[in-house]
Design a protein around this motif. Structure first.
Motif, short mmCIF file in Angstrom:
data_model
loop_
_atom_site.label_atom_id
_atom_site.label_comp_id
_atom_site.label_asym_id
_atom_site.label_seq_id
_atom_site.Cartn_x
_atom_site.Cartn_y
_atom_site.Cartn_z
N UNK A 1 26.46 10.35 117.67
CA UNK A 1 27.15 10.78 119.11
C UNK A 1 27.05 12.42 118.69
N UNK A 2 27.09 12.83 120.23
CA UNK A 2 26.86 14.24 120.30
C UNK A 2 28.01 15.01 119.32
N UNK A 3 29.40 14.52 119.78
CA UNK A 3 30.50 15.11 119.06
C UNK A 3 30.21 15.11 117.59
N UNK A 4 29.97 13.82 116.98
CA UNK A 4 29.84 13.80 115.28
C UNK A 4 28.66 14.80 114.99
N UNK A 5 27.65 15.01 115.74
CA UNK A 5 26.54 15.83 115.60
C UNK A 5 27.08 17.36 115.32
N UNK A 6 27.89 17.65 116.46
CA UNK A 6 28.25 19.06 116.62
C UNK A 6 29.22 19.39 115.28
N UNK A 7 30.15 18.49 114.86
CA UNK A 7 31.09 18.60 113.72
C UNK A 7 30.05 18.73 112.40
N UNK A 8 29.13 17.76 112.42
CA UNK A 8 28.22 17.73 111.22
C UNK A 8 27.41 19.35 111.00
N UNK A 9 27.06 19.67 112.18
CA UNK A 9 26.36 20.98 112.33
C UNK A 9 27.12 22.14 111.66
N UNK A 10 28.78 21.86 112.38
CA UNK A 10 29.64 23.03 112.05
C UNK A 10 30.00 22.82 110.50
N UNK A 11 29.98 21.76 109.85
CA UNK A 11 30.23 21.74 108.41
C UNK A 11 29.23 22.06 107.51
N UNK A 12 27.75 21.87 108.10
CA UNK A 12 26.77 22.40 107.28
C UNK A 12 26.81 24.08 107.29
N UNK A 13 27.07 24.67 108.55
CA UNK A 13 26.95 25.90 108.35
C UNK A 13 27.92 26.51 107.68
N UNK A 14 29.38 26.05 107.80
CA UNK A 14 30.48 26.66 106.98
C UNK A 14 30.39 26.33 105.47
N UNK A 15 29.54 25.33 105.17
CA UNK A 15 29.58 25.23 103.49
C UNK A 15 28.41 26.22 103.08
N UNK A 16 27.37 26.41 103.62
CA UNK A 16 26.51 27.35 103.44
C UNK A 16 26.99 28.83 103.57
N UNK A 17 27.88 29.12 104.53
CA UNK A 17 28.53 30.28 104.68
C UNK A 17 29.51 30.26 103.58
N UNK A 18 30.26 29.38 103.12
CA UNK A 18 30.87 29.65 101.98
C UNK A 18 30.42 29.98 100.70
N UNK A 19 28.98 29.30 100.47
CA UNK A 19 28.25 29.47 99.48
C UNK A 19 27.69 30.95 99.18
N UNK A 20 27.50 31.35 100.34
CA UNK A 20 26.63 32.78 100.72
C UNK A 20 28.12 33.59 100.01
N UNK A 21 29.15 33.40 100.39
CA UNK A 21 30.46 34.14 100.39
C UNK A 21 30.58 34.14 98.53
N UNK A 22 30.60 32.74 98.01
CA UNK A 22 30.77 32.80 96.78
C UNK A 22 29.65 33.71 95.82
N UNK A 23 28.56 33.75 96.28
CA UNK A 23 27.28 34.39 95.86
C UNK A 23 27.50 35.86 95.94
N UNK A 24 28.51 36.28 96.60
CA UNK A 24 28.87 37.68 96.66
C UNK A 24 28.96 38.53 98.04
N UNK A 25 28.46 37.93 99.11
CA UNK A 25 28.19 38.43 100.48
C UNK A 25 29.23 38.33 100.95
N UNK A 26 29.88 39.50 101.66
CA UNK A 26 31.04 39.63 102.33
C UNK A 26 31.18 38.68 103.34
N UNK A 27 32.35 37.79 103.47
CA UNK A 27 32.45 36.86 104.43
C UNK A 27 32.33 37.44 106.04
#
Length: 135
Positions: free
Chosen positions: A75-101
């Motif tokens: 569904x469109x809603x499930x895919x929206x949530x999945x895309x948000x989750x993917x963006x957030x985990x990548x953002x968190x990993x960048x922050x863990x690698x030292x990039x300021x949030x």
């Protein structure tokens, strides 16, 4: 042999993404790919994220945008949530690698059709988060 073909396909897609019309000359793009219905970061994805983090850390004046996407299965809603989750985990990993949030902008595009893929297919190109590091 299938693995080599898959890796070559991903390399071609990565080159296409990096050279696309949306990419500015001063923008470096790092595609992070995911398995269907997953936001888990693989070893290869971790290496890509680390490379993006190094680029961002090398020039503190750059901005970092992470845009998550999903394929068209579900569904469109499930895919929206999945895309948000993917963006957030990548953002968190960048922050863990030292990039300021505070330097990281997170976006989600929901379902994205891959070039040449049939609607509703599990298209690897669509299951991604794109990291853009730009001036």
């Amino acid at each position: 042999m299938r693995r080599i073909a898959a890796v070559m396909s991903l390399a071609v897609i990565a080159a296409w993404v990096a050279s696309g019309p949306a990419a500015k000359a001063d923008t470096k793009t790092y595609p992070v790919f995911f398995q269907p219905w997953s936001a888990a970061i693989s070893k290869t994805a971790s290496e890509t994220i680390a490379a993006a983090a190094r680029a961002a850390l090398a020039d503190p004046s750059t901005s970092v945008i992470v845009t998550g996407a999903a394929d068209t299965v579900g569904s469109a809603l499930a895919n929206k949530y999945m895309s948000e989750a993917r963006a957030q985990v990548v953002s968190d990993a960048l922050a863990a690698d030292g990039v300021a949030a505070s330097r990281i902008k997170v976006r989600a595009s929901g379902a994205t059709e891959a070039p040449g893929a049939a609607p509703g297919s599990y298209a690897q190109f669509s299951r991604r988060a794109l990291i853009q590091v730009s001036d």
